[in-house]
Design a protein around this motif. Structure first.
Motif, PDB file in Angstrom:
ATOM      1  N   LYS A  82       0.841  -1.196   0.000  1.00  0.00           N
ATOM      2  CA  LYS A  82       0.000   0.000   0.000  1.00  0.00           C
ATOM      3  C   LYS A  82       0.876   1.246   0.000  1.00  0.00           C
ATOM      4  CE  LYS A  82      -4.142  -1.541   2.380  1.00  0.00           C
ATOM      5  NZ  LYS A  82      -4.651  -1.661   3.741  1.00  0.00           N
ATOM      6  N   ASN A  83       1.906   1.183   0.845  1.00  0.00           N
ATOM      7  CA  ASN A  83       2.802   2.315   0.949  1.00  0.00           C
ATOM      8  C   ASN A  83       3.529   2.621  -0.339  1.00  0.00           C
ATOM      9  OD1 ASN A  83       2.931   3.849   3.145  1.00  0.00           O
ATOM     10  ND2 ASN A  83       3.981   2.301   4.358  1.00  0.00           N
ATOM     11  N   PHE A  84       4.012   1.547  -0.942  1.00  0.00           N
ATOM     12  CA  PHE A  84       4.747   1.710  -2.189  1.00  0.00           C
ATOM     13  C   PHE A  84       3.829   2.307  -3.242  1.00  0.00           C
ATOM     14  CE2 PHE A  84       8.320  -0.996  -0.914  1.00  0.00           C
ATOM     15  CZ  PHE A  84       9.323  -0.232  -1.451  1.00  0.00           C
ATOM     16  N   ILE A  85       2.584   1.814  -3.253  1.00  0.00           N
ATOM     17  CA  ILE A  85       1.652   2.327  -4.249  1.00  0.00           C
ATOM     18  C   ILE A  85       1.415   3.814  -4.015  1.00  0.00           C
ATOM     19  CG2 ILE A  85      -0.749   2.203  -5.042  1.00  0.00           C
ATOM     20  CD1 ILE A  85      -0.551  -0.840  -4.636  1.00  0.00           C
ATOM     21  N   LYS A  86       1.229   4.169  -2.731  1.00  0.00           N
ATOM     22  CA  LYS A  86       1.014   5.582  -2.419  1.00  0.00           C
ATOM     23  C   LYS A  86       2.224   6.417  -2.832  1.00  0.00           C
ATOM     24  CE  LYS A  86      -2.070   5.450   1.459  1.00  0.00           C
ATOM     25  NZ  LYS A  86      -1.951   5.051   2.837  1.00  0.00           N
ATOM     26  N   MET A  87       3.404   5.894  -2.428  1.00  0.00           N
ATOM     27  CA  MET A  87       4.620   6.635  -2.732  1.00  0.00           C
ATOM     28  C   MET A  87       4.806   6.799  -4.228  1.00  0.00           C
ATOM     29  SD  MET A  87       7.581   5.333  -0.238  1.00  0.00           S
ATOM     30  CE  MET A  87       8.939   5.529  -1.366  1.00  0.00           C
ATOM     31  N   LYS A  88       4.557   5.691  -4.936  1.00  0.00           N
ATOM     32  CA  LYS A  88       4.789   5.729  -6.375  1.00  0.00           C
ATOM     33  C   LYS A  88       3.706   6.527  -7.085  1.00  0.00           C
ATOM     34  CE  LYS A  88       8.450   4.624  -6.122  1.00  0.00           C
ATOM     35  NZ  LYS A  88       9.556   5.463  -6.544  1.00  0.00           N
TER      36      LYS A  88
END
Lengths: 605, 600
Positions: free
Chosen positions: A254-260
């Motif tokens: 989820k975090n990676f998706i948000k960050m990306k």
């Protein structure tokens, strides 16, 4: 330098100001260096624009080659600053800074921890808090300041670029400003969430890490081998590990998706901004060099807003958590002059416990329930009782480690609560059940027993307690470091350590000597020898002796039998045996093993 | 690296592990834990590396299109198309970066789980005697860290090939395509930076060697003032002043070592920086002269100029990774060494439970020890017999027991337990039917039930019978969730007293099917009533079974059929108590030394 350890709530601004209170100089240097770094982005844009324009003009033949020199000089300056100053010089400064902060703050925090009320050390929660705060205090103060500066530096640097853009294409600047807010918001959310995720999974982590300990520890080798549970436990470990991993992975994803998403959005905005600037470039309102320089600036900016800020915010969330811990840590109860030396020449005639009741902080069950007894100078006392009866607790009260008891402890009529720390220390010498094994030399391990212990006293104690042979077999004799801390350290056995602890109390001149199960690690012969030496070892002193080996208690003038927090019986060995109470029952339980006296007499015959 | 320090001081003298073995170990872990992901990740890595290079190229195309539009007044369509293309590449790079990092994280965690699993399994196979050797014990402690380093080296090595190399190759081709002169300039930076980084690694490693012992002392003196194990004594003795003095002294030593290393490292850094600045100057010069000479376009000029710092940064990063690999190699070897430790081994055999234990001329030397711990000992234990072993600390009692059960294999002679040669049979065969309560009985931070059933995995029997027999009352006030009560407060369970833990350990021993019992009496302090009670439980446990009891309280051995008296690794007498009192002086002395305190 102002004392930065205060009983107060540490707030957000302390992230920045704590460091200033320790060293305004180092803080100012960091601030100036960060400001200069922040201006580099803007400077680079102007110099790059100048350089490209000049180079193009030279190619077109409109200007001389010398025209590129000034912008190149500017770029070189920025580059030299960024390498020589921020890398080389700041590293020197930061190394000194680390040394300075360690030297200044570590002793301060150590002194504070050393002055904490003892129960904070025994209580698991506060002990954890202490270990979270104290060991990294010096580095955290600096890291808090750095985290704030990094974020501020990034913001400033971004602002410089935006302002530069606005001077050429105000609309492009507005687009960036308008889109910065949601980008920052995403970054902030992702940063905070990632910090929380780390905290959450650390709990699950402990569950399987424990199993790992069981599967590899040395102490468990017998049960592990004989019971053969390695495979079974290993599967449970693996299962739990993957459960935790999957939870963490979901959060990470989820975090990676948000960050990306932030990163992609940043790229899209960068492209959109560039597109809006195109007409102005094509009709010459923005020159080519500036356009290219601005593109570089915009691309860097979008990258920083999406990932740089993200990690900075994560960092600041962690640092704020540290300050919360620091606030809680500073709220812990302290004892005034806990680090002083013992007062010399203490003496007493009579110590009286009057209706003492005591419950350990954080627990409900009273350990001592209305306990009264008398200790008189020059006599030997034994405290016996089943496990958990409160024997060791009495020594903790007598030495002032706990003060939250009710009732009175009077030393010659004066309340123990009124004793200074120095006086408390001068009053008694204790050989604890879990005595300290200092990893320095054998000599120092004994000499630490008293500040005024001279060599003669130490050697006498070594002789008396039977450590001469031990000392002789060590590579550097009595000055050999013990344990594994020093490179040339040597190991001694548990029994030898116990003798060291006893020797430590021998050099101490305190009038009251307390021995808390001093023979637990000795074998029968060693134990017997210690008992026999007892008179000599405790010459003329008042002694309190705690032991499970009831044979030894016979040496006491008075035996106090503790049961369920009360003094159940008291008297000499023969009196108590005649009473036929708890003491007699316990004594007989042990004596039974040796009961057939006749058999032994036959053996001698 | 603590590891290097060890090698230097010479007490470990561990053999050097070849590099390929470390790489192979890392590869095995990755291939077991994540075979498919591992292959995919490398393709993503290559794409990611190339995407950084492509970014520079599309930037050039865009700059060129703008310049062309400015020069020729061509329409803006091409410019817009190239902006969009550039944007697409940036977005792609961003996505690849996210995917790469995420996959790396997944791979890393999966690998950690696999590593731990391998280490645990190996621990189960290791010859238990290894744990008595301090050097090997040290190695075991470092295995986990070593495995981390092994995978680190492995992963970095792969990343250099799949990420950095594609980027550098792409840039190389691109620059070469612009002008071969650039390659030369880059090489001029490349080589000195590489050496500089490697040299820096060495300086850091050397500093770590020097600093490790100082740091150990630094932490130690810190703990003498703040650690739980020292706190009350340090306070009462008033030792703070002395300890603080030593702490400050160590702090100064540490600072001096750190400063020295900083100066060296930074001096080198200065040289590296100078070289890269010169390299930067050289490339800028080449750029300008190529532009003036018409060899490259304005767009290429601007694009390359904009990516010089990225290129240097990437190179520095790749080289520092090489340095890190070298630095981590020292510790990584420990994992391979650990995985190569000797195992208990043996073959599966069926025990004949009607037979006792025969020990013939057995000697035993601990690994790394100079003298024999057990010296030419012979002993026969009949089935159903209760044997007590007594002797002073260090006489060899526990070692003898471990030889009798087969946990240790004799160095000389042989032990036949229940028909099995302990040197030939495997662990499960030897230990089936064997149970015990050991000196270091465990306090498992698990539920009450698990604390008992752990002694016979997969048995399925409920734990209550064994607990009842051991005298543990599963009452609601001590165990709120019955058998499912979590023990220990660390995992939000209940705290137990030492006595309660010991009873649970006895329950654990009883739970396991057994015909041979080992009881190694704990020396820890327990009160006399509990002590007697526990001893009676011991006797319950061994009723009708072959039993070996190690004890320190000589009074308690009278119920044993025979008593084995040990002294300095030898058996000096074997006989019933009454007989020993007349025939063995040593035994009589030891007995009387204890008994005299209980004479009335």
């Amino acid at each position: 330098m102002k004392n930065i350890l205060q009983k107060r709530t540490y707030r957000g601004w302390d992230l920045f100001f704590l460091m200033w209170r320790v060293s305004p100089l180092y803080a100012a240097v960091a601030l100036v260096s960060r400001l200069l770094s922040a201006s580099c982005a803007t400077l680079t844009i102007y110099a790059t624009a100048g350089f490209i324009n000049a180079a193009l003009a030279v190619v077109a033949g409109t200007r001389q080659l010398g025209a590129v020199m000034l912008p190149i000089g500017g770029l070189l300056g920025v580059m030299l600053y960024q390498t020589f100053v921020t890398i080389v010089i700041m590293r020197y400064i930061n190394a000194r800074r680390k040394i300075y902060f360690r030297k200044t703050l570590r002793p301060m925090i150590l002194r504070h921890v050393s002055s904490l009320a003892y129960w904070h050390i025994e209580n698991q929660d506060t002990a954890d808090l202490i270990s979270r705060v104290a060991p990294k205090f010096d580095t955290e103060v600096v890291a808090c300041h750095d985290a704030v500066l990094s974020l501020a530096g990034q913001a400033l640097s971004a602002l410089g670029v935006v302002v530069t853009i606005m001077t050429r294409a105000w609309w492009a600047g507005l687009i960036i400003l308008a889109s910065a807010a949601p980008l920052m918001y995403i970054a902030k959310k992702a940063g905070e969430r990632s910090y929380e995720a780390q905290r959450e999974t650390s709990k699950i982590h402990r569950r399987y890490a424990y199993l790992s300990g069981v599967l590899t520890s040395r102490d468990a080798v017998e049960e592990r081998t004989v019971y053969g549970y390695t495979d079974a436990l290993n599967s449970i470990f693996f299962e739990r590990f993957h459960t935790a991993r999957k939870i963490q992975q979901r959060v990470n994803l989820k975090n990676f998706i948000k960050m990306k998403a932030g990163g992609v959005l940043g790229s899209v905005i960068a492209v959109a901004t560039i597109l809006t600037m195109l007409p102005a470039v094509l009709d010459g309102r923005i020159d080519y060099g500036m356009f290219i320089a601005l593109i570089g600036g915009i691309i860097n900016l979008s990258r920083e807003l999406s990932w740089g800020v993200n990690s900075q915010i994560e960092e600041i969330a962690a640092k704020r958590e540290y300050l919360r811990d620091l606030t809680a840590f500073m709220a812990l109860e302290t004892v005034g002059d806990a680090t002083v030396l013992p007062a010399p020449g203490m003496d007493f005639e009579r110590i009286v416990f009057e209706n003492v009741c005591f419950t350990y902080p954080g627990t409900e069950k009273p350990v001592l329930d209305n306990v009264s007894f008398v200790i008189e100078k020059g006599r030997h006392y034994a405290f016996v009782g089943v496990n958990g009866a409160g024997k060791t607790t009495i020594t903790k009260l007598l030495t002032g480690l706990y003060t939250n008891y009710t009732g009175q402890i009077l030393v010659d009529g004066r309340s123990l609560r009124d004793f200074s720390q120095a006086e408390l220390k001068g009053l008694s010498a204790v050989v604890y059940q879990d005595f300290a094994r200092y990893s320095f030399s054998l000599y120092d391990n004994i000499a630490v027993g008293a500040p005024d212990a001279d060599e003669a006293a130490v050697l006498e104690a070594v002789e008396l307690i039977g450590l001469t042979e031990t000392a002789d077999k060590l590579p550097c004799g009595i000055h050999t470091p013990l344990g594994k801390v020093y490179t040339d350290g040597a190991d001694i056995s548990g029994g030898e350590w116990q003798r060291v602890a006893m020797a430590r109390s021998l050099v101490n001149n305190a009038p009251l000597r307390i021995l808390d199960e001093p023979t637990a690690a000795l074998d029968p012969v060693g134990e017997s020898r210690v008992y026999s030496q007892f008179e000599q070892i405790t010459r003329g002193k008042t002694t309190i002796f705690i032991s499970h080996r009831l044979g030894s208690t016979k040496l006491a003038d008075v035996i106090y039998v503790l049961s369920e927090g009360r003094i159940a019986e008291q008297g000499s060995h023969s009196q108590l045996m005649a009473q036929g109470g708890l003491y007699a029952e316990m004594f007989n339980a042990q004596a039974d093993w040796y009961a057939d006296k006749k058999e032994r007499e036959d053996a001698y015959a | 690296m603590p590891d290097r320090q060890k090698a230097k001081s010479g007490d470990g003298a561990l053999p050097r592990v070849p590099f390929w073995k470390v790489v192979r170990a890392g590869f095995q872990i990755n291939m077991t834990a994540l075979p498919a992901l591992y292959i995919v990740i490398n393709f993503v890595s290559i794409a990611h590396g190339v995407s950084h290079g492509v970014s520079t190229y599309v930037t050039q195309l865009f700059y060129d299109s703008v310049e062309k539009a400015l020069r020729t007044g061509a329409e803006a369509r091409l410019v817009i198309a190239s902006v969009l293309a550039m944007g697409a590449v940036f977005v792609g790079r961003e996505l690849l970066n996210g995917l790469h990092n995420f996959m790396h994280q997944v791979a890393f965690t999966k690998g950690s789980g696999e590593t731990s699993r391998r280490i645990h399994a190996k621990m189960g196979r290791i010859d238990p005697v290894c744990l008595e050797d301090t050097a090997l014990q040290d190695l075991i402690n470092k295995a986990q860290e070593g495995a981390f380093n092994t995978r680190y080296i492995m992963n970095l090595g792969i990343t250099i090939f799949t990420f950095y190399l594609p980027y550098i190759l792409f840039m190389g081709f691109y620059l070469n395509h612009l002008s071969p002169k650039f390659i030369l300039a880059i090489l001029c930076v490349f080589v000195p930076t590489l050496f500089g980084q490697l040299l820096k690694t060495q300086i850091i490693a050397k500093f770590e060697d020097e600093a490790a012992p100082i740091r150990r002392r630094f932490d130690f003196y810190d703990s003498t003032m703040t650690g739980r194990e020292f706190f009350k004594e340090t306070r009462l003795l008033g030792a703070f002043k002395m300890l603080m003095g030593r702490f400050l002294e160590t702090c100064r030593e540490l600072s001096a070592a750190e400063w020295k290393a900083t100066k060296k490292e930074n001096g080198l850094e200065l040289v590296i920086t100078l070289v890269s600045t010169l390299g930067w100057g050289g490339i800028v010069y080449l750029l300008v002269s190529s532009l003036l000479g018409g060899e490259i376009t304005v767009g290429a000029f601007a694009a390359v100029f904009g990516s010089i710092s990225t290129m240097f940064g990437v190179m520095n990063e790749a080289f520092s990774h090489l340095g890190n690999m070298a630095k981590n190699f020292g510790a990584a070897q420990n994992y391979v060494r650990f995985m190569e430790l000797p195992e208990r081994g043996g073959v599966k055999m069926a025990a004949d439970k009607s037979r006792g234990i025969v020990m013939e001329n057995v000697s035993f030397t601990y690994p790394g020890a100079a003298s024999k711990s057990i010296d030419d000992v012979s002993l026969t234990i009949q089935p159903g017999e209760t044997i007590a072993i007594v002797g002073e600390n260090g006489a060899g009692k526990s070692t003898l027991v471990r030889l009798l059960t087969g946990m240790y294999k004799p160095t000389e002679g042989r032990v036949i337990t229940r028909g099995l040669d302990t040197a030939a049979a495997d662990g499960p065969s030897l230990f089936s039917g064997l149970t015990g309560v050991f000196q270091k009985y465990q306090r498992y931070l698990m539920t009450l039930g698990e604390n008992v059933t752990i002694s016979q995995p997969g048995s399925g029997e409920p734990a209550d019978k064994a607990l009842a027999a051991a005298g543990v009352e599963v009452a609601a006030d001590t165990f709120p969730d019955g058998l499912d009560t979590m023990l220990s407060r660390e995992f939000d369970g209940v705290d137990l007293s030492g006595g309660q833990w010991q009873r649970i350990a006895i329950g654990r021993g009883l739970y396991r099917d057994h015909d041979l019992v080992v009881l190694d009496e704990p020396t820890a302090a327990i009160d006399p009533l509990e002590e007697s009670r526990i001893y009676k439980q011991f006797m319950n446990l061994s009723k009708g079974k072959t039993a070996i009891i190690v004890t320190h309280r000589l009074g308690s051995v009278k119920e044993a059929d025979r008593v084995v008296v040990m002294d300095k690794g030898k058996i000096i007498a074997v006989a019933p108590h009454a007989q020993l009192m007349t025939s063995c002086e040593k035994y009589r002395d030891m007995y009387n030394a204890q008994a005299k305190w209980y004479e009335n």
